[in-house]
Design a protein around this motif. Structure first.
Motif, short mmCIF file in Angstrom:
data_model
loop_
_atom_site.label_atom_id
_atom_site.label_comp_id
_atom_site.label_asym_id
_atom_site.label_seq_id
_atom_site.Cartn_x
_atom_site.Cartn_y
_atom_site.Cartn_z
N LYS A 168 3.78 9.13 1.24
CA LYS A 168 4.56 8.10 1.92
C LYS A 168 5.08 7.08 0.92
CE LYS A 168 2.25 8.37 6.40
NZ LYS A 168 1.60 7.59 7.49
N GLU A 169 6.08 6.32 1.37
CA GLU A 169 6.63 5.27 0.52
C GLU A 169 5.70 4.06 0.50
OE1 GLU A 169 11.42 6.21 1.13
OE2 GLU A 169 10.57 4.29 1.75
N ARG A 170 5.83 3.29 -0.57
CA ARG A 170 5.05 2.07 -0.66
C ARG A 170 5.55 1.10 0.41
NH1 ARG A 170 3.82 -0.40 -6.55
NH2 ARG A 170 3.21 1.80 -6.72
N GLU A 171 4.63 0.47 1.13
CA GLU A 171 5.01 -0.45 2.18
C GLU A 171 4.35 -1.81 1.96
OE1 GLU A 171 3.61 0.22 6.15
OE2 GLU A 171 1.68 1.02 5.50
N ARG A 191 0.84 -1.19 0.00
CA ARG A 191 0.00 0.00 0.00
C ARG A 191 0.87 1.24 0.00
NH1 ARG A 191 -2.71 -0.34 6.07
NH2 ARG A 191 -0.82 0.17 7.27
N GLN A 192 0.29 2.30 -0.53
CA GLN A 192 1.00 3.57 -0.56
C GLN A 192 0.02 4.68 -0.24
OE1 GLN A 192 3.18 4.40 -4.19
NE2 GLN A 192 4.53 5.82 -3.11
N ALA A 226 -5.11 4.23 1.74
CA ALA A 226 -3.98 4.15 0.81
C ALA A 226 -4.47 3.53 -0.49
CB ALA A 226 -2.85 3.30 1.40
N VAL A 227 -3.61 3.58 -1.48
CA VAL A 227 -3.81 2.76 -2.68
C VAL A 227 -3.15 1.41 -2.42
CG1 VAL A 227 -3.41 2.52 -5.15
CG2 VAL A 227 -3.88 4.78 -4.17
N TYR A 228 -3.90 0.35 -2.59
CA TYR A 228 -3.40 -0.99 -2.34
C TYR A 228 -3.03 -1.65 -3.67
CZ TYR A 228 -4.62 -0.76 2.57
OH TYR A 228 -4.66 -0.42 3.90
N TYR A 229 -1.84 -2.23 -3.71
CA TYR A 229 -1.31 -2.84 -4.91
C TYR A 229 -1.06 -4.34 -4.68
CZ TYR A 229 -0.29 1.93 -6.43
OH TYR A 229 -0.39 3.25 -6.79
N GLN A 250 -2.79 -2.61 -10.94
CA GLN A 250 -2.99 -1.19 -11.19
C GLN A 250 -3.27 -0.40 -9.92
OE1 GLN A 250 -5.27 -3.47 -11.60
NE2 GLN A 250 -7.23 -2.66 -10.90
N GLY A 251 -3.59 -1.10 -8.85
CA GLY A 251 -3.88 -0.44 -7.58
C GLY A 251 -5.36 -0.19 -7.40
#
Length: 118
Positions: A43-46, A38-39, A91-94, A110-111
Motif C-alpha cells: 500500500k501507499e504511505r498514508e 504509515r505504510q 504497518a511501518v510507522y514513520y 527510519q520507521g
C-alpha cells in the motif's frame, strides 16, 4: 538537517495499545509540523496524524478516536498513542518533520514496525 529517531513499535494483540516516540535533533529553523505516516505492505504511505508547532492536531478518519498525537517541545519529541488497535493498523510507522525555511523540506525517521495480530 533534522534527524529523527523513532522507538516503541512491536507486536500487540487486537484491542491493545502501543505508544510510539520520535525524538528530533535540534533544528536551525523552526519545525512547522510533525507527522506520523504509515505504510502497510503493498500500500501507499498514508498520513496518520499531524501536530503543528502551535499544538493543533489532525487525524486520518481511520484512526480518529483511537490514536492521539502529542509533543513535548522541551524534549523535541512527538508521541503517538495508539489504542484499540486493529489488524489493519499493521504497518511501518514513520515520523516526519516539516520545515519551511530556508526551503520546504521534509525529514523522515527510519520507521518502526507495528504489528497487530493475535
Amino acid at each position: 538537517q533534522v534527524q529523527l529517531v523513532e522507538s516503541g513499535g512491536g507486536l500487540v494483540q487486537p484491542g491493545g495499545s502501543l505508544g510510539l516516540s520520535c525524538a528530533a535533533s535540534r533544528s536551525a529553523f523552526p519545525i512547522i509540523a510533525m507527522r506520523w505516516y504509515r505504510q502497510a505492505p503493498g500500500k501507499e504511505r498514508e498520513l496518520v496524524a499531524t501536530i503543528t508547532s502551535g499544538g493543533s492536531t489532525n487525524y486520518a478518519d481511520s484512526v480518529k478516536g483511537r490514536f492521539t498525537i502529542s509533543r513535548d517541545n522541551a524534549k523535541n519529541t512527538v508521541y503517538l498513542q495508539m489504542n484499540s488497535l486493529k489488524p489493519e493498523d499493521t504497518a511501518v510507522y514513520y515520523c516526519n518533520a516539516l520545515i519551511t525555511q530556508p526551503q520546504l523540506t521534509n525529514y523522515w525517521g527510519q520507521g518502526t514496525q507495528v504489528t497487530v495480530s493475535s
